[in-house]
Design an enzyme around this catalytic site. Structure first.
Site, mmCIF file in Angstrom:
data_model
loop_
_atom_site.group_PDB
_atom_site.id
_atom_site.type_symbol
_atom_site.label_atom_id
_atom_site.label_comp_id
_atom_site.label_asym_id
_atom_site.label_seq_id
_atom_site.Cartn_x
_atom_site.Cartn_y
_atom_site.Cartn_z
ATOM 1 N N HIS A 1 46.195 -7.581 12.008
ATOM 2 C CA HIS A 1 46.624 -6.594 13.008
ATOM 3 C C HIS A 1 47.053 -5.306 12.293
ATOM 4 O O HIS A 1 47.758 -5.363 11.289
ATOM 5 C CB HIS A 1 47.814 -7.151 13.800
ATOM 6 C CG HIS A 1 48.422 -6.161 14.749
ATOM 7 N ND1 HIS A 1 47.864 -5.862 15.965
ATOM 8 C CD2 HIS A 1 49.534 -5.384 14.644
ATOM 9 C CE1 HIS A 1 48.614 -4.961 16.575
ATOM 10 N NE2 HIS A 1 49.640 -4.647 15.791
ATOM 11 N N LYS B 1 0.812 -1.224 0.000
ATOM 12 C CA LYS B 1 0.000 0.000 0.000
ATOM 13 C C LYS B 1 0.843 1.271 0.000
ATOM 14 O O LYS B 1 0.368 2.341 -0.369
ATOM 15 C CB LYS B 1 -0.945 0.015 1.199
ATOM 16 C CG LYS B 1 -0.261 0.141 2.551
ATOM 17 C CD LYS B 1 -1.285 0.192 3.673
ATOM 18 C CE LYS B 1 -0.601 0.374 5.028
ATOM 19 N NZ LYS B 1 -1.577 0.449 6.134
ATOM 20 N N GLU C 1 19.032 4.237 20.430
ATOM 21 C CA GLU C 1 19.584 4.778 19.184
ATOM 22 C C GLU C 1 19.196 6.241 18.998
ATOM 23 O O GLU C 1 20.037 7.078 18.646
ATOM 24 C CB GLU C 1 19.134 3.929 17.988
ATOM 25 C CG GLU C 1 19.842 2.587 17.922
ATOM 26 C CD GLU C 1 19.567 1.800 16.651
ATOM 27 O OE1 GLU C 1 20.212 0.761 16.446
ATOM 28 O OE2 GLU C 1 18.696 2.229 15.850
ATOM 29 N N ILE D 1 15.378 0.964 19.820
ATOM 30 C CA ILE D 1 14.916 2.211 19.217
ATOM 31 C C ILE D 1 15.209 3.389 20.141
ATOM 32 O O ILE D 1 15.706 4.437 19.710
ATOM 33 C CB ILE D 1 13.409 2.138 18.894
ATOM 34 C CG1 ILE D 1 13.139 1.036 17.862
ATOM 35 C CG2 ILE D 1 12.891 3.478 18.372
ATOM 36 C CD1 ILE D 1 11.658 0.729 17.656
ATOM 37 N N GLY E 1 8.475 -0.126 21.685
ATOM 38 C CA GLY E 1 8.381 -1.301 20.826
ATOM 39 C C GLY E 1 7.423 -1.104 19.668
ATOM 40 O O GLY E 1 6.838 -0.030 19.481
ATOM 41 N N ARG E 2 7.265 -2.150 18.882
ATOM 42 C CA ARG E 2 6.413 -2.116 17.702
ATOM 43 C C ARG E 2 5.418 -3.269 17.762
ATOM 44 O O ARG E 2 5.748 -4.368 18.227
ATOM 45 C CB ARG E 2 7.253 -2.215 16.420
ATOM 46 C CG ARG E 2 8.233 -1.058 16.252
ATOM 47 C CD ARG E 2 9.017 -1.159 14.957
ATOM 48 N NE ARG E 2 8.164 -1.073 13.791
ATOM 49 C CZ ARG E 2 7.796 0.073 13.200
ATOM 50 N NH1 ARG E 2 8.208 1.231 13.694
ATOM 51 N NH2 ARG E 2 7.021 0.063 12.139
ATOM 52 N N THR F 1 9.088 -0.644 6.503
ATOM 53 C CA THR F 1 9.593 0.125 7.639
ATOM 54 C C THR F 1 11.107 0.251 7.609
ATOM 55 O O THR F 1 11.659 1.341 7.796
ATOM 56 C CB THR F 1 9.148 -0.539 8.958
ATOM 57 O OG1 THR F 1 7.721 -0.460 9.057
ATOM 58 C CG2 THR F 1 9.769 0.164 10.155
ATOM 59 N N GLY G 1 9.981 -1.955 0.389
ATOM 60 C CA GLY G 1 11.070 -1.700 1.327
ATOM 61 C C GLY G 1 10.570 -1.580 2.750
ATOM 62 O O GLY G 1 11.300 -1.852 3.700
ATOM 63 N N LYS H 1 5.339 1.975 0.024
ATOM 64 C CA LYS H 1 6.512 1.828 -0.827
ATOM 65 C C LYS H 1 7.205 0.504 -0.526
ATOM 66 O O LYS H 1 7.329 0.123 0.644
ATOM 67 C CB LYS H 1 7.513 2.977 -0.581
ATOM 68 C CG LYS H 1 7.022 4.352 -0.986
ATOM 69 C CD LYS H 1 8.080 5.392 -0.654
ATOM 70 C CE LYS H 1 7.650 6.790 -1.058
ATOM 71 N NZ LYS H 1 8.683 7.800 -0.694
#
Length: 462
Positions: free
Chosen positions: A439, A39, A186, A183, A266-267, A45, A43, A41
């Site tokens: 290293h 509905k 961040e 979330i 949260g989601r 969330t 890709g 785009k």
């Protein structure tokens, strides 16, 4: 209603996010005739409102911090402020480029792409704007949206979600972040880099509470050093508007005031009103229930991604979508070991892990059967060059495989690839210790930690 070309597709997918489009690409690659319905785009969330734009913000914040700290490296830099329009232009450019590439991929695989809001109309069909798309199998991949708490009204101005935060037209002077998970930390990290006075409110005893407790404590220490404030172990009780912003109250009586409140608790799954129950699909609290092969109780319907109660990670959605496509194409499939999925929180410093925590290992194997080792980045040359601190913690079943790798430090998310091989291939510490790590790299710290666990530490004390 009828299909576009009066055909029955092999697979009709409702939702074009990570899980849905991955299934579409793999199924088409395997020769299946696929319809992908979205509905918004393609890709979902992750690309448009999650993984990609948030990491762009975090990188912009990293550049801001580097500008402030140039003198520490003998470089004369000055920080003049954040051009939020410029930040959004950069962020949107990244998203736009990836979006165009994904559109090209969908077209090149000859997937029938349908723009519109779909609804499951039977166990084998989805209706979109008066058109019915029938398939031998239907995949539900309608994703998730930001959650709130009972009685907490999101107004999009003073009380916002991550969706609003990604398009905010200013850098807030102060912010309260409700939720100390991925979330929340961040956004707190990015905003602090931009100059915002940030306070995180988390009801559980630690930030990033699903991580190993040692990782949580290391992040908390780093956030204190950065000036990011947090309140742990007390639940949210209410929010009210003030003359200048919001006032947040906790059940323990504490209050905090700021310009805005970011709700990052949260989601939740997008499933209501989409015909799932009517088609007989088993559900729990809005989630679609599936077996280890992502199949629902209805034989012609599968589900993947944030819609099902597994890890809400884009790469999990990819893997689940691919699993379904390969199963439907008749290939042999292997259920996903969710403990073996790499997890990264892209704050400053980063938190990365794969496998199980020390507490979970003791619960599964017994405390006397678990060995844990911590390797400080203080002994790692590249980390000293980068001026980052932190640790790599290994969790091992005594005389057996490494079952958990937990890392905290700048850029350590880039090291989780080898960590997932160690866990998923059930490597012994001595086997990893035999591998030569370049290293100076931070990757070397992972090798040194295994050298120490194998009983032959190099740049670490016995």
């Amino acid at each position: 209603m009828a299909n576009d070309a009066s055909t029955v597709f092999d697979l009709v997918i409702l939702g074009g996010g990570s899980g849905g489009y991955a299934a579409a690409l793999r199924a088409a690659q395997l020769g299946l005739d696929v319809a992908l319905i979205e509905k918004d785009k393609v890709g979902g969330t992750c690309l448009h409102r999650g993984c990609i734009p948030t990491k762009a913000l975090l990188h912009a914040g990293e550049i801001a911090d580097q500008a402030r700290e140039g003198a520490e490296f003998g470089v004369k830099t000055t920080f003049e402020g954040i051009d939020i329009e410029g930040v959004h232009k950069y962020k949107d450019g990244v998203v736009s480029g990836l979006y165009k590439g994904l559109q090209g991929l969908i077209a090149s695989r000859k997937v029938t792409y349908v723009t519109g809001e779909g609804r499951l109309s039977s166990p084998t069909s989805v209706d979109v704007d008066g058109q019915r798309y029938t398939g031998r199998h239907v995949l539900l991949a309608t994703g998730s949206v930001p959650k709130s708490l009972p009685g907490l009204e999101i107004d999009g101005e003073r009380v916002i979600t991550s969706d609003h935060a990604l398009v905010l037209d200013r850098v807030p002077k102060s912010a309260i972040v409700l939720g100390g998970g991925v979330i929340g930390v961040e956004f707190a990290s990015a905003w602090k880099s931009f100059g915002t006075d940030v306070t995180i409110v988390e009801a559980l005893p630690h930030l990033v509470p699903v991580e190993d407790e040692n990782s949580s404590k290391l992040l908390e220490r780093a956030f204190r050093k950065r000036g990011i404030k947090f309140s742990l172990g007390a639940r949210f009780s209410g929010v009210e508007h003030t003359a200048d912003g919001v006032k947040v109250s906790l059940e323990n009586g504490k209050t905090f005031e700021a310009e805005l409140l970011l709700v990052a608790v949260g989601r939740g799954p997008v499933s209501q009103g989409l015909g799932y129950e009517e088609a007989g699909v088993a559900m729990d609290r809005g989630y679609v229930l599936v077996d280890e092969y992502m199949q629902t109780n209805v034989p012609t319907i599968s589900a993947v991604g944030d819609l099902v109660p597994t890890l809400q990670l884009a790469h999990v959605g990819f893997a689940e979508g691919i699993l379904v496509a390969e199963r439907l194409a008749g290939l042999k499939t292997v259920p996903i070991d969710y403990d073996g999925v790499p997890r990264v929180t892209y704050c400053h410093p980063e938190v990365a892990s794969v496998g199980i925590t020390e507490a979970k290992a003791k619960e599964l194997y017994g405390a006397d059967k678990v060995v844990a080792l911590k390797y400080s980045l203080a002994g790692n040359g590249k980390s000293k060059i980068l001026k980052t601190s932190g640790e790599i913690k290994l969790v091992q079943v005594r005389d057996g495989a490494v079952v958990g790798v937990h890392m905290v430090g700048d850029r350590l998310g880039e090291q989780v690839g080898e960590a997932q091989l160690i866990y998923n291939w059930e490597a012994l510490p001595a086997e990893v210790a035999q591998l030569i790590h370049a290293h100076p790299t931070q990757n070397e710290a992972l090798g040194e930690a295994h050298l120490a666990l194998a009983g032959k530490p190099l740049h670490a004390h016995d």
